[in-house]
Design a protein around this motif. Structure first.
Motif, PDB file in Angstrom:
ATOM      1  N   LEU A 134       0.850  -1.184   0.000  1.00 57.77           N
ATOM      2  CA  LEU A 134       0.000   0.000   0.000  1.00 57.77           C
ATOM      3  C   LEU A 134       0.887   1.236   0.000  1.00 57.77           C
ATOM      4  O   LEU A 134       1.824   1.343   0.809  1.00 57.77           O
ATOM      5  CB  LEU A 134      -0.888  -0.011   1.244  1.00 57.77           C
ATOM      6  N   LEU A 135       0.608   2.177  -0.889  1.00 60.73           N
ATOM      7  CA  LEU A 135       1.341   3.441  -0.965  1.00 60.73           C
ATOM      8  C   LEU A 135       0.420   4.517  -0.398  1.00 60.73           C
ATOM      9  O   LEU A 135      -0.545   4.915  -1.046  1.00 60.73           O
ATOM     10  CB  LEU A 135       1.715   3.755  -2.417  1.00 60.73           C
ATOM     11  N   TYR A 136       0.720   4.988   0.815  1.00 60.19           N
ATOM     12  CA  TYR A 136      -0.250   5.827   1.525  1.00 60.19           C
ATOM     13  C   TYR A 136       0.460   6.813   2.447  1.00 60.19           C
ATOM     14  O   TYR A 136       1.394   6.416   3.136  1.00 60.19           O
ATOM     15  CB  TYR A 136      -1.168   4.922   2.372  1.00 60.19           C
ATOM     16  N   PRO A 137       0.003   8.066   2.506  1.00 56.92           N
ATOM     17  CA  PRO A 137      -1.177   8.663   1.888  1.00 56.92           C
ATOM     18  C   PRO A 137      -0.966   9.222   0.481  1.00 56.92           C
ATOM     19  O   PRO A 137      -1.877   9.849  -0.052  1.00 56.92           O
ATOM     20  CB  PRO A 137      -1.542   9.770   2.862  1.00 56.92           C
ATOM     21  N   TRP A 138       0.224   9.040  -0.091  1.00 59.85           N
ATOM     22  CA  TRP A 138       0.393   9.395  -1.508  1.00 59.85           C
ATOM     23  C   TRP A 138       1.155   8.278  -2.206  1.00 59.85           C
ATOM     24  O   TRP A 138       2.004   7.612  -1.617  1.00 59.85           O
ATOM     25  CB  TRP A 138       1.113  10.739  -1.689  1.00 59.85           C
ATOM     26  N   ALA A 139       0.813   8.067  -3.468  1.00 60.63           N
ATOM     27  CA  ALA A 139       1.509   7.093  -4.297  1.00 60.63           C
ATOM     28  C   ALA A 139       2.522   7.818  -5.172  1.00 60.63           C
ATOM     29  O   ALA A 139       2.332   8.965  -5.553  1.00 60.63           O
ATOM     30  CB  ALA A 139       0.510   6.331  -5.167  1.00 60.63           C
ATOM     31  N   ASN A 140       3.595   7.096  -5.469  1.00 64.43           N
ATOM     32  CA  ASN A 140       4.654   7.635  -6.304  1.00 64.43           C
ATOM     33  C   ASN A 140       5.327   8.832  -5.633  1.00 64.43           C
ATOM     34  O   ASN A 140       5.321   8.953  -4.402  1.00 64.43           O
ATOM     35  CB  ASN A 140       4.136   7.955  -7.709  1.00 64.43           C
ATOM     36  N   ARG A 141       5.877   9.752  -6.431  1.00 68.32           N
ATOM     37  CA  ARG A 141       6.733  10.809  -5.902  1.00 68.32           C
ATOM     38  C   ARG A 141       5.980  12.124  -5.721  1.00 68.32           C
ATOM     39  O   ARG A 141       4.995  12.386  -6.406  1.00 68.32           O
ATOM     40  CB  ARG A 141       7.912  11.056  -6.849  1.00 68.32           C
ATOM     41  N   LEU A 142       6.514  12.948  -4.834  1.00 67.51           N
ATOM     42  CA  LEU A 142       6.126  14.349  -4.747  1.00 67.51           C
ATOM     43  C   LEU A 142       7.290  15.195  -5.254  1.00 67.51           C
ATOM     44  O   LEU A 142       8.460  14.829  -5.080  1.00 67.51           O
ATOM     45  CB  LEU A 142       5.785  14.739  -3.304  1.00 67.51           C
TER      46      LEU A 142
END
Length: 300
Positions: free
Chosen positions: A59-67
């Motif tokens: 699970l990628l949480y609370p954001w998926a991938n990069r910022l």
């Protein structure tokens, strides 16, 4: 339940099994069809907990991938992220990546049966998590296995008067053991490509992506997409086996990942595109209106 106790689900109608580990971030560690492992194991669950090295279905949480930076703003709320604190970790370029829950031990099993598992995490009770994502809520994952289909349903329920941004996703690593990568056939639905730069972040350029069917061969993917329709199907097939990842609801964005160094391919369901937490364009779970998203993996 000790930290790495696994929950094994069995399909009543077939030899398919699925394994999840609630106290290691509710990660899916196995999808096994009559002894054939269909999830990339990479460095295993121990490295996932200790070093945030993904495998299986994390699970990628609370954001998926990069910022694209170490800060973001939601309405009047301004947040500064510090890699190494509060579960935040960065990629090789320093970009915060894949959220804060990798290997988190705070999940509690609320329901368990032979073919189903539900676990919850009270995000709002955790000052360490709220420091990086200050939106109190309860997070629930409900996993079922039936008719050769693994279904993962995520529910986000706000527990204060503040709406919760929905930017999460999952990262299923699929493989076809015994079948050369050059013979893997991938199918993708019509959607829109979001062109990324050298560091994997969207450039703002967009182009249509028609439905396609192609051999994976030696192609390398780390590509982002949006305008994914509800019910869209991504598929991997070869050696007489077909694995479908279905974006049932709540996942209008996707990432396709297939590195040159490993025989895996990922069709990643995402509630919002890469960097949406900074750029906007994400849905929210409002008080009294939980956010629900579901994807499933069907093994043919």
């Amino acid at each position: 339940m000790t930290d790495l106790d696994a929950c094994v689900l069995s399909d009543p109608s077939s030899p398919l099994t699925a394994t999840f580990v609630p106290n290691a971030g509710m990660i899916g560690t196995s999808l096994c069809d009559d002894g054939v492992e269909l999830l990339g194991q990479r460095r295993g669950v121990t490295a996932y907990v200790a070093e945030h090295k993904t495998m299986g279905i994390p699970l990628l949480y609370p954001w998926a991938n990069r910022l694209s930076g170490n800060d973001y703003r939601v309405d009047a709320t301004e947040v500064t992220l510090t890699p190494g604190i509060g579960g935040v970790h960065a990629d090789e370029y320093g970009a915060p990546i894949h959220g804060t829950l990798a290997g988190d031990t705070g999940w509690r099993v609320s329901e368990r049966s032979t073919a189903a598992l539900t676990a919850e995490l009270d995000f709002g009770s955790r000052p360490d998590l709220l420091a990086s994502f200050p939106f109190p809520h309860r997070l629930e994952l409900a996993v079922t296995l039936a008719d050769r289909t693994l279904t993962v349903r995520t529910t986000v329920t706000a527990t204060s008067d503040t709406a919760v941004p929905l930017c999460f996703g999952f990262h299923p690593y699929l493989q076809l053991p015994g079948v050369p990568r050059t013979d893997w056939l991938i199918e993708t639905p019509p959607m829109r490509s979001r062109i990324v730069g050298a560091h994997g972040l969207p450039t703002g350029a967009l182009k249509p992506h028609p439905a396609s069917t192609e051999l994976l061969g030696d192609t390398v993917f780390d590509h982002g997409f949006d305008e994914v329709a509800p019910g869209a199907v991504f598929a991997l097939s070869g050696g007489g086996r077909r694995i479908e990842v279905r974006f049932d609801q709540g996942y209008p964005a996707a990432q396709i990942y297939a590195p040159a160094t490993e025989d895996v391919v990922c069709f990643e369901p995402m509630a919002a595109p890469t960097d949406a937490l900074r750029q906007g364009g994400y849905p929210v779970a409002r008080p009294g209106e939980p956010g629900v998203a579901q994807f499933s993996i069907h093994v043919g």
